[in-house]
Write a protein that holds these residues in place. Structure first.
Motif, PDB file in Angstrom:
ATOM      1  N   UNK A 305     -21.830 -13.147  -4.491  1.00  0.00           N
ATOM      2  CA  UNK A 305     -22.594 -11.971  -4.055  1.00  0.00           C
ATOM      3  C   UNK A 305     -22.240 -10.721  -3.480  1.00  0.00           C
ATOM      4  N   UNK A 306     -22.449  -9.742  -4.296  1.00  0.00           N
ATOM      5  CA  UNK A 306     -22.448  -8.403  -3.876  1.00  0.00           C
ATOM      6  C   UNK A 306     -23.661  -7.710  -2.938  1.00  0.00           C
ATOM      7  N   UNK A 307     -23.409  -7.272  -2.345  1.00  0.00           N
ATOM      8  CA  UNK A 307     -24.571  -6.158  -1.279  1.00  0.00           C
ATOM      9  C   UNK A 307     -24.350  -4.955  -2.509  1.00  0.00           C
ATOM     10  N   UNK A 316     -17.780  -8.019  -2.334  1.00  0.00           N
ATOM     11  CA  UNK A 316     -18.119  -8.415  -2.608  1.00  0.00           C
ATOM     12  C   UNK A 316     -17.557  -9.885  -2.207  1.00  0.00           C
ATOM     13  N   UNK A 317     -18.220 -10.790  -1.742  1.00  0.00           N
ATOM     14  CA  UNK A 317     -18.260 -12.044  -1.143  1.00  0.00           C
ATOM     15  C   UNK A 317     -17.409 -13.474  -1.587  1.00  0.00           C
ATOM     16  N   UNK A 334      -3.832  -6.082  -9.573  1.00  0.00           N
ATOM     17  CA  UNK A 334      -4.634  -5.745 -10.021  1.00  0.00           C
ATOM     18  C   UNK A 334      -5.563  -5.429  -8.106  1.00  0.00           C
ATOM     19  N   UNK A 335      -4.679  -4.150  -7.292  1.00  0.00           N
ATOM     20  CA  UNK A 335      -4.937  -3.437  -5.513  1.00  0.00           C
ATOM     21  C   UNK A 335      -6.264  -3.425  -5.357  1.00  0.00           C
ATOM     22  N   UNK A 336      -7.287  -4.524  -4.756  1.00  0.00           N
ATOM     23  CA  UNK A 336      -8.068  -4.411  -3.881  1.00  0.00           C
ATOM     24  C   UNK A 336      -8.106  -3.639  -2.834  1.00  0.00           C
ATOM     25  N   UNK A 337      -9.054  -4.004  -2.049  1.00  0.00           N
ATOM     26  CA  UNK A 337      -9.663  -3.245  -1.105  1.00  0.00           C
ATOM     27  C   UNK A 337      -9.040  -4.882  -0.072  1.00  0.00           C
ATOM     28  N   UNK A 338      -9.286  -3.971   1.239  1.00  0.00           N
ATOM     29  CA  UNK A 338      -9.032  -5.291   2.169  1.00  0.00           C
ATOM     30  C   UNK A 338     -10.501  -5.628   2.527  1.00  0.00           C
ATOM     31  N   UNK A 339     -10.360  -7.344   3.309  1.00  0.00           N
ATOM     32  CA  UNK A 339     -11.802  -7.139   4.126  1.00  0.00           C
ATOM     33  C   UNK A 339     -11.895  -6.771   6.030  1.00  0.00           C
ATOM     34  N   UNK A 340     -12.932  -6.805   6.309  1.00  0.00           N
ATOM     35  CA  UNK A 340     -13.085  -6.375   7.416  1.00  0.00           C
ATOM     36  C   UNK A 340     -13.274  -7.302   8.605  1.00  0.00           C
ATOM     37  N   UNK A 346     -15.603 -10.880   2.776  1.00  0.00           N
ATOM     38  CA  UNK A 346     -15.757 -10.299   1.667  1.00  0.00           C
ATOM     39  C   UNK A 346     -15.115  -8.748   1.934  1.00  0.00           C
ATOM     40  N   UNK A 347     -14.325  -8.777  -0.181  1.00  0.00           N
ATOM     41  CA  UNK A 347     -13.524  -7.289   0.035  1.00  0.00           C
ATOM     42  C   UNK A 347     -14.915  -6.368  -0.571  1.00  0.00           C
TER      43      UNK A 347
END
Length: 375
Positions: A305-307, A316-317, A334-340, A346-347
């Protein structure tokens, strides 16, 4: 990523998806970036981690930078009022309500310095762009984080009630990291009901990616609001550093009290050329939305799921530790962002070109198995 790695990426962006079906997409994102340069570096990493625009500055902005370089030995102070005047004209603002900065992080931090401190708390959503919280807490202000609603929008009523003595209330709309939008009526309510004496800071770094109505009319009405804009996102100028603070002259004066610095003439020239290119923002908005929605639909069909997002990023979760997942993606280039902290599974993912997002899907499928869409 190191600067060398990022430069290598810019030479090869958009090429990793050769042979992958992407559907009919606007050519501005389907083609390699104008900044890509020489093709063929299959080992170049795909950088989807900093919400940069993969297209770089528009052609007119690139030409403006080349043209002004021979005059780069002088300050070119006249470019600042020219840029402020152009933005003011386009948005029907008094020019004294426009201040130019090297990006929007500068006035963001200045707002924290000007309007928060011991006894003047900061209120902001959680998660969101955290720089303002870091600056506020660094000078002794308490920070009150209000969880986002389930759809990613700001809980404006909880924010208004969070700290009666708040000095600053921060809104990022669309929000970072979610890309989610809070309805304009909700922001108007927050402005009308925020704690007395506080300032509403509205970060519109991603507003051009949407059809949402800006808060600039509240600036025009001299409300207790400061709006931030940047050329780092849809204008593709993150490395050039150019932004704006919009507000009443007395509010802008409080930001200016922390000093000034001459601005890079290359950024000013590129910003002016970008503002004067009427077709760029609509074309990039449409292209970004097409690639984003295609990617989100693919993820959700696989059970992730994505918001909802209206920006050049989404969350995305992944259903597992977000840091470990991001590390696994990076190991495949493939470099994606971080989780909070509030959302450890979720990233954040930046929207790249069609080719980059095809590579993202390819690697995601390797790292994460398909799940039931109902999972």
């Amino acid at each position: 990523m190191s600067p060398v790695s990022r430069r290598t990426f810019l030479r090869g962006s958009g090429l990793a998806a050769a042979g992958l079906a992407t559907g009919a997409l606007p050519s501005v994102f389907a083609a390699p970036s104008p900044a890509a340069g020489a093709a063929g570096d299959a080992a170049a990493p795909v950088l989807l981690n900093f919400n940069e625009c993969p297209l770089g500055p528009c052609p007119a902005a690139q030409e403006a930078v080349r043209a002004i370089l021979p005059r780069g030995g002088r300050y070119q102070f006249g470019l600042v009022p020219e840029l402020a005047g152009e933005f003011a004209r386009q948005h029907d603002l008094p020019v004294d309500h426009v201040e130019v900065y090297a990006g929007s992080s500068d006035p963001l931090n200045r707002a924290a310095l000007a309007f928060t401190g011991p006894g003047r708390p900061l209120v902001l959503p959680d998660p969101t762009f955290e720089a303002v919280a870091d600056t506020a807490s660094g000078q002794g202000a308490s920070v009150h984080r209000v969880p986002l609603r389930a759809d990613g929008s700001h809980d404006v009523r909880a924010m208004a009630a969070a700290e009666p003595g708040a000095g600053l209330v921060y809104v990022c709309n669309p929000n970072n990291p979610t890309g989610s939008v809070t309805a304009r009526a909700e922001l108007d309510w927050l402005l009308a009901n925020k704690p007395a004496g506080s300032v509403l800071l509205v970060d519109e770094a991603y507003i051009e990616y949407t059809h949402e109505r800006s808060m600039l009319d509240q600036v025009r009405a001299d409300a207790e609001v400061v709006v931030l804009r940047t050329f780092s996102k849809i204008y593709g100028m993150a490395g050039l550093r150019l932004g704006l603070a919009l507000g009443r002259p007395d509010l802008l004066a409080k930001l200016a009290a922390f000093g000034s610095n001459p601005l890079p003439v290359t950024a000013l020239a590129a910003g002016l050329a970008s503002l004067r290119d009427p077709g760029m923002v609509p074309a990039r908005r449409q292209a970004n939305a097409a690639v984003r929605e295609q990617t989100i639909a693919w993820l959700q069909a696989r059970g992730y799921p994505c918001l909802p997002s209206q920006a050049n990023c989404f969350v995305v979760d992944v259903g597992t530790d977000g840091k470990e997942f991001a590390a696994a993606m990076a190991a495949h280039g493939v470099v994606i962002g971080r989780a909070w902290p509030v959302w450890p599974t979720r990233v954040r993912v930046t929207v790249g070109t069609a080719g980059e997002m095809a590579r993202f899907r390819e690697v995601f499928a390797q790292v994460a198995p398909a799940r039931s869409a109902a999972a």
